[in-house]
Write an enzyme that holds these catalytic residues in place. Structure first.
Site, short mmCIF file in Angstrom:
data_model
loop_
_atom_site.label_atom_id
_atom_site.label_comp_id
_atom_site.label_asym_id
_atom_site.label_seq_id
_atom_site.Cartn_x
_atom_site.Cartn_y
_atom_site.Cartn_z
N TYR A 225 -9.47 2.16 -3.99
CA TYR A 225 -10.31 1.18 -3.30
C TYR A 225 -11.21 1.95 -2.35
CZ TYR A 225 -7.55 -2.73 -5.09
OH TYR A 225 -6.95 -3.67 -5.90
N HIS A 258 -13.58 -4.20 -9.89
CA HIS A 258 -14.14 -5.31 -9.12
C HIS A 258 -14.72 -4.82 -7.80
CE1 HIS A 258 -9.98 -5.55 -7.29
NE2 HIS A 258 -10.70 -5.76 -6.20
N HIS A 328 -13.30 -1.33 -6.32
CA HIS A 328 -12.03 -0.97 -6.92
C HIS A 328 -12.31 -0.19 -8.21
CE1 HIS A 328 -8.30 -2.38 -9.40
NE2 HIS A 328 -8.20 -1.11 -9.03
N HIS A 407 -6.64 -16.30 -3.43
CA HIS A 407 -6.21 -14.99 -2.92
C HIS A 407 -4.72 -15.01 -2.58
CE1 HIS A 407 -6.45 -11.11 -0.90
NE2 HIS A 407 -5.83 -11.64 0.15
N HIS A 409 -1.36 -11.67 -2.44
CA HIS A 409 -1.11 -10.25 -2.62
C HIS A 409 -0.25 -10.05 -3.88
CE1 HIS A 409 -2.24 -9.12 1.80
NE2 HIS A 409 -3.27 -9.41 1.03
#
Length: 613
Positions: A225, A258, A328, A407, A409
Site C-alpha cells: 500500500y 485498487h 494497492h 467497509h 477489515h
C-alpha cells in the site's frame, strides 16, 4: 369515425402511407436492437492473472437475468477452468471447463467438491456461444443465468464476485481426472452485475486534475500500500467534482489492484510531503487525519459519475489543500524494477451545480465495546442511524443516496444497509454477501434511495473469526474491525456521521454475569479497560451467544454528529433499538417461477473453434 377525409387527394394519401411505413420500420428496428444479443457487445473488461495473459470481458442482461462472459487466452495449451466460489476457494466451486482428451476439445458445466475434485454437472447451465482463434489468442464466449436453481451452482448477485481461473497443461481422457489442487490457479474479484449506465455529458468548462504516484518503483513483495501526499494550489476556489476515472501506467494493469484519494482534515495547516509505504514507521502521523474519501477505484471498475444536478465540493475555504493518494499494488509474481505512475483523474467544474453532494458515515462507531468472539463463522453486528437522528438533522425533503462504499477489515464477510420506514424494511441501499476488504470501491446504486426525516438506516456486517484465538474488537487497526457504509448523497447536510454502539453500562452487566458464571470475580466495575475485560474471558459457545443477545437487545449510544464532530443537540445515550416488524422479501429468480428455459442434459459440448485473421 372515418379514417380518411373525402377531400384528401391521392398525393396526400400516398404521403400518409409512406410516413406510416417509415414509422413502422423505425419501430421494428428499435425492437430488433432492444432484443439483440447482449453478448455482441462486451463493455466490461478485467485481467484475471498477474501477467494479463488471461482476460475477461462481459456484459449483462437485466431483462433476461443473464450474464455473457468471454475469456481471451493469449497462449492456450490443453484447456482452462473458470468459475466462482464463495470466497475464491478452489473447493465447492461452480466451474466451466474447456479440456482436450487428445483428439477433441470439450466445453462443460462442472463443480468441485470439498477436496477440489471436479465432476461434470448433470445440469448444463453454461451455454457455449462461440470459440475462435485469432492472432491475439483464443476466445471463448458463453453465457449463463444469474441463478440456475441448481444447488451446485453459484448465485450471481450484486456485490463482489470471487472468480477463480486456471490453465490445463495436459490432455484429460475424462474430466474426473481433474483436481483443482494440482493445477496452477488464481483468484480475481469483480462486480459482475452493474447498474444501467445512462449517457453523461461533461460541462463545457470541465477541468481535470491528475493525482498520480510519483514514478514509484513497485516493491518486490506481494502486497504494498503506497501513500503519496498531493498538494493543491493555494487559494483554489470551490469547484464541483463531477466525474473521476483511473489512470493506469501501461503494462501495470494486472498489478495496480485498487486506489483511493482522500482529503485531509481542513484544520491541518500543513501535511508533510510523504511518498512511501502506508505502513512505514517513517510515515507522518498527520496522514491518519487524511480519511475523507474523494474517489475510490478498484480493478474492473468504470468511470464514476455524479448525478447531473450535484457535485462533490472541492477547493474553497472549507476544504483542505492536501490530498492523500493510496495505491494497492498486488505483485504475487514478485516482478522487480517495474515503475508506476498510476492514480486517479478528477474532472471538476467551476460552474457549481444545484446541489453540493456529501458523504455520510453509517454503521458502527470505532470502539472496542463492539467485539466479535473468536472461532465464529457468522457473527452479526448492526449499527443504527435512528429516526431521532434523521428527524433532527435531515431537511424536510430528505436526502437522495446515489452511491456507497462498504467497509470492513479482514474478518468482514458481508455488509448490508437497509432503509426502514415505519418499522418496515422498504429498500436495500447496498448489499454485498461476498464482501472482501481487498475490493472496496464506490458503487453507484441501481436507483437513488430517498431518506426522509424519521427514517432509520441499519448497517449490518457479518464476520468470520474461525482462525482467531482472541476476540476481535472495533478499532482503526487492520486486525481490529469496522462496519461502515460511506454513503454519497445530496443535498449536503451538516449530518456527517450517524452511527451507534452498545451502551457501555449494559456491556459491564455482561462482563459481571459471564465472570460470575465462569466462577470468577462477579464485578469488573468498569475500572478495567474494555479490551482487557474481553481478553480475560474464557470464550465458549455460551459466552458468545450471550454477547450476541446483548448486542441485539440492549440500548445503544447514538453518534449523531455534525461536520464539526460535535453531536446535534439532544439526548443520545441509552436509546432504544429501532424496531423492525417487516423484512424485505427477495424477488424470485426466473428459474424459481418456471420462466427460464430448461438447462441441457449433463453432456459436454464438443468445441470446434474457427479462425479469424
Amino acid at each position: 369515425m372515418r379514417l380518411f377525409n373525402r377531400s384528401l387527394s391521392i398525393q396526400d394519401v400516398t404521403l400518409m402511407y409512406l410516413s406510416m411505413l417509415a414509422t413502422l420500420v423505425v419501430i421494428l428496428m428499435a425492437s430488433y436492437q432492444a432484443g439483440s444479443d447482449p453478448g455482441a457487445k462486451l463493455p466490461y473488461h478485467i485481467p484475471l492473472d498477474p501477467r494479463g495473459d488471461l482476460q475477461l470481458s462481459w456484459n449483462i442482461s437485466n431483462a433476461l437475468q443473464e450474464v455473457y462472459l468471454e475469456l481471451q487466452v493469449r497462449d492456450l495449451h490443453q484447456g482452462l477452468i473458470f468459475g466462482m466460489s464463495d470466497r475464491g476457494e478452489l473447493i465447492n466451486a461452480d466451474l466451466v471447463v474447456l479440456w482436450n482428451d487428445g483428439r477433441k476439445s470439450y466445453f462443460g458445466d462442472a463443480w468441485s467438491d470439498g477436496t477440489g475434485q471436479v465432476t461434470l454437472d448433470s445440469q448444463q447451465d453454461y451455454q457455449l456461444i462461440d470459440a475462435r482463434h485469432t492472432p491475439d489468442g483464443f476466445y471463448l464466449l458463453f453465457k449463463r443465468p444469474f441463478s440456475t436453481c441448481d444447488p451446485r451452482d453459484y448465485v450471481i448477485e450484486e456485490g463482489t464476485v470471487h472468480l477463480i481461473y486456471g490453465v490445463l497443461d495436459k490432455p484429460l481422457s475424462s474430466l474426473e481426472q481433474l483436481n483443482l489442487s494440482l493445477i496452477h490457479s488464481g483468484v480475481q474479484r469483480v462486480l459482475l452485475l452493474r447498474p444501467d449506465t445512462p449517457s453523461h455529458l461533461m460541462p463545457k468548462d470541465v477541468r481535470t486534475l491528475e493525482v498520480l504516484a510519483p514514478s514509484v518503483t513497485i516493491p518486490k513483495q506481494e502486497t504494498t500500500y503506497w501513500c503519496h501526499i498531493y498538494q493543491l494550489p493555494r487559494d483554489m476556489p470551490k469547484n464541483h467534482i463531477v466525474m473521476y476515472e483511473s489512470v493506469i501506467t501501461p503494462g501495470n494493469e494486472a498489478i495496480v489492484h485498487h486506489m483511493e484519494v482522500f482529503e485531509c482534515a481542513p484544520q491541518l495547516e500543513t501535511v508533510p510531503q510523504y511518498s512511501g509505504p502506508c505502513d512505514s514507521k517513517m510515515k507522518p502521523k498527520n496522514l491518519n487525519y487524511c480519511r475523507h474519501v474523494l474517489a475510490a477505484w478498484a480493478m474492473g471498475a468504470e468511470a464514476f459519475y455524479y448525478p447531473p444536478d450535484a457535485g462533490l465540493p472541492f477547493g474553497g475555504p472549507e476544504s483542505s489543500r492536501y490530498l492523500r493518494l493510496e495505491v494497492h499494488y498486488h505483485n504475487p509474481l514478485i516482478i522487480s524494477g517495474r515503475q508506476d505512475s498510476s492514480g486517479i483523474r478528477l474532472y471538476y467544474t467551476p460552474t457549481l451545480r444545484k446541489y453540493d453532494a456529501g458523504i455520510m458515515e453509517l454503521g458502527l462507531v470505532y470502539t472496542p465495546v463492539m467485539a466479535i468472539p473468536p472461532r465464529e463463522q457468522h457473527f452479526l453486528l448492526t449499527g443504527y442511524c435512528t429516526a431521532k437522528c434523521t428527524q433532527t438533522a435531515l431537511p424536510p425533503g430528505g436526502i437522495h443516496i446515489f452511491a456507497s462504499q462498504l467497509h470492513t477489515h479482514l474478518a468482514g464477510r458481508g455488509v448490508r444497509t437497509v432503509l426502514v420506514r415505519g418499522g418496515q424494511e422498504v429498500e436495500i441501499v447496498q448489499e454485498d454477501k461476498h464482501f472482501s476488504t481487498h475490493y472496496q470501491i464506490i458503487r453507484t446504486l441501481k436507483k437513488m434511495v430517498n431518506v426522509l426525516p424519521g427514517d432509520v438506516l441499519l448497517t449490518s456486517c457479518t464476520y468470520n473469526t474461525e482462525d482467531r484465538k482472541k476476540a476481535t474488537m472495533g478499532g482503526f487497526g487492520i486486525e481490529d474491525e469496522m462496519c461502515v457504509n460511506y454513503v454519497h448523497y445530496y443535498p449536503r447536510t451538516r449530518l456527517e456521521l450517524c452511527k451507534s454502539h452498545v451502551d457501555p453500562g449494559y456491556l459491564q452487566k455482561y462482563f459481571s454475569f459471564i465472570n460470575r458464571f465462569q466462577g470468577g470475580d462477579p464485578c469488573s466495575c468498569g475500572q478495567t479497560d474494555v479490551r482487557e475485560q474481553f481478553a480475560s474471558l474464557t470464550w465458549d459457545t455460551f459466552s458468545g451467544e450471550v454477547l450476541n443477545s446483548l448486542y441485539n437487545t440492549s440500548p445503544i449510544s447514538m453518534h449523531c454528529n455534525q461536520s464539526t464532530a460535535q453531536l446535534f443537540p439532544g439526548d443520545w445515550e441509552r436509546q432504544e433499538l429501532p424496531q423492525v416488524t417487516t423484512r424485505l422479501q427477495r424477488v424470485p429468480y426466473p428459474c424459481e417461477s418456471g420462466r427460464s428455459p430448461p438447462a441441457s442434459s449433463g453432456l459436454p459440448t464438443e468445441v470446434q473453434p474457427h479462425s479469424r485473421g
